[in-house]
Enzyme design. Structure first.
Site, PDB file in Angstrom:
ATOM      1  N   SER A 150       0.796  -1.232   0.000  1.00  0.00           N
ATOM      2  CA  SER A 150       0.000   0.000   0.000  1.00  0.00           C
ATOM      3  C   SER A 150       0.828   1.283   0.000  1.00  0.00           C
ATOM      4  O   SER A 150       0.261   2.376  -0.001  1.00  0.00           O
ATOM      5  CB  SER A 150      -0.949   0.013   1.199  1.00  0.00           C
ATOM      6  OG  SER A 150      -2.017  -0.875   0.979  1.00  0.00           O
ATOM      7  N   LYS A 167      -0.158   3.803  -2.530  1.00  0.00           N
ATOM      8  CA  LYS A 167      -1.194   4.822  -2.353  1.00  0.00           C
ATOM      9  C   LYS A 167      -0.624   6.226  -2.187  1.00  0.00           C
ATOM     10  O   LYS A 167      -1.367   7.209  -2.281  1.00  0.00           O
ATOM     11  CB  LYS A 167      -2.093   4.438  -1.183  1.00  0.00           C
ATOM     12  CG  LYS A 167      -2.953   3.217  -1.522  1.00  0.00           C
ATOM     13  CD  LYS A 167      -3.607   2.605  -0.310  1.00  0.00           C
ATOM     14  CE  LYS A 167      -4.412   1.367  -0.746  1.00  0.00           C
ATOM     15  NZ  LYS A 167      -4.543   0.372   0.301  1.00  0.00           N
ATOM     16  N   SER A 176      -6.103   2.951   4.599  1.00  0.00           N
ATOM     17  CA  SER A 176      -5.547   2.175   3.492  1.00  0.00           C
ATOM     18  C   SER A 176      -6.628   1.446   2.705  1.00  0.00           C
ATOM     19  O   SER A 176      -6.447   0.298   2.279  1.00  0.00           O
ATOM     20  CB  SER A 176      -4.500   1.176   3.999  1.00  0.00           C
ATOM     21  OG  SER A 176      -3.616   0.796   2.959  1.00  0.00           O
ATOM     22  N   LYS A 193       2.810   6.603   5.269  1.00  0.00           N
ATOM     23  CA  LYS A 193       1.946   5.496   4.859  1.00  0.00           C
ATOM     24  C   LYS A 193       2.524   4.145   5.274  1.00  0.00           C
ATOM     25  O   LYS A 193       3.724   3.905   5.148  1.00  0.00           O
ATOM     26  CB  LYS A 193       1.762   5.518   3.341  1.00  0.00           C
ATOM     27  CG  LYS A 193       0.731   4.514   2.823  1.00  0.00           C
ATOM     28  CD  LYS A 193      -0.670   4.927   3.197  1.00  0.00           C
ATOM     29  CE  LYS A 193      -1.697   3.855   2.877  1.00  0.00           C
ATOM     30  NZ  LYS A 193      -1.633   2.715   3.823  1.00  0.00           N
TER      31      LYS A 193
END
Length: 359
Positions: free
Chosen positions: A67, A70, A122, A229
């Site tokens: 992720s 992202k 997420s 993140k």
């Protein structure tokens, strides 16, 4: 005095003045920063403002990034979409595997709130909905992601989807992720989202609001942490990009496939702030000894103490024609570290309107 002699004298004086300034940067003698290591398969540490890479391990090796994808999804959406625009959830987004904010078919939410769901929780469903809204289709949005990667010079990066679920041909590297995060953090909307610990968002289905808590534990466990993140898949394993700001300096750390990432990030950031603080090489308006011109902008750069002796400067004059010359610009002062250019600032007459206008 001839132009050639003037240039030689100006450059010499500027270099001597800078070296005198730098002599005060390393009291008590110079030292080399001790080495540091992590448990990660790949890692990187970067100073955000300058883009200087302070540490790298397998930094250019392409890896699965889960992720962390992202980060690119968010900055592309911010730059191409309207934050107050309404995103409608389609069939491909509903029930997307992996982490989710549990969007329902046809549900509408502002792009801004959807981005909070993307970065704090997420949400893979949010990633798909955002991609279809901004890019017209998931495939169209992925094209924008790869286009942005090419523009940023991320040569070890390729995207196949907007969420980061494992897929062949979907990868990035620690160094590329550090560059991407440093770029994204300069966007105020992105920075605001990833630094948020808890976000309340209107719920169209119930009387109570959604409440999303950021999965990034660094925000609570590290002083000055302000992003970025988390990520995990069965193949990528634990991935993390974190950022923190101390004494006006922002650093970004990256680890991929790291079973002890919270600890490693604290140590990486501590090491960076401790051994590569921002050093002031010039202040705005600072006189340059021996000539009448002054520094047009401040210049700061992350340096360990032993590097001060490797700083040189060079004054480049501009032709005595054109609007900027008429406004008082006389050239630029270039800064080098061990022969490599690290930045430059304009040189102005002290009464130049460019000086008060910020150049």
């Amino acid at each position: 005095m001839t132009t050639g002699l003037y240039r030689f004298r100006a450059r010499l004086i500027a270099a001597l003045a800078l070296l005198a300034l730098l002599a005060n940067l390393a009291p008590g003698g110079a030292f080399a920063a001790p080495s540091i290591s992590t448990q990660a398969k790949g890692a990187a540490l970067m100073d955000v403002a300058s883009g200087r890479l302070l540490y790298s391990s397998n930094g250019d090796t392409p890896m699965r990034i889960a992720s962390l994808t992202k980060i690119m999804t968010a900055i592309v959406a911010i730059e191409h979409g309207k934050l107050d625009g309404m995103v409608k959830t389609g069939k491909r987004a509903v029930g997307k595997e992996g982490s989710s904010i549990y969007l329902q078919l046809g549900e509408e939410m502002s792009l801004s709130n959807m981005l909070y769901g993307l970065m704090l929780r997420s949400g893979n469903d949010a990633a798909t909905a955002i991609a279809e809204h901004v890019g017209g289709s998931e495939e169209g949005f992925v094209h924008l992601m790869n286009e942005k990667a090419a523009m940023l010079g991320l040569t070890h990066t390729q995207f196949r989807n907007p969420h980061g679920l494992d897929e062949e041909g979907h990868f990035s590297s620690p160094n590329d992720l550090a560059r991407l995060a440093a770029y994204a953090l300069k966007n105020k909307d992105f920075a605001a989202i990833v630094s948020t610990r808890v976000k309340d968002v209107p719920n169209p289905h119930e009387k109570w609001s959604y409440r999303w808590q950021n999965k990034n534990k660094m925000l609570a466990m590290y002083e000055g942490a302000d992003g970025v993140k988390t990520g995990y898949t069965k193949k990528a394993l634990r991935c993390l990009v974190s950022s923190a700001t101390r004494n006006g300096q922002k650093l970004v750390a990256v680890t991929i496939n790291d079973g002890d990432d919270w600890r490693d990030h604290q140590q990486l950031l501590d090491w960076g702030f401790g051994h590569f603080p921002l050093r002031t090489l010039a202040e705005k308006g600072q006189p340059i000894q021996g000539i009448t011109q002054v520094a047009g902008q401040p210049f700061r750069y992350p340096l360990e103490e032993s590097e001060a002796a490797g700083i040189q400067s060079k004054l480049e004059l501009i032709p005595a024609i054109g609007e900027r010359f008429e406004l008082g610009e006389r050239g630029k002062l270039l800064f080098y570290l061990n022969g490599s250019l690290i930045g430059s600032i304009p040189v102005y007459e002290p009464d130049s309107p460019l000086l008060t206008a910020g150049g």
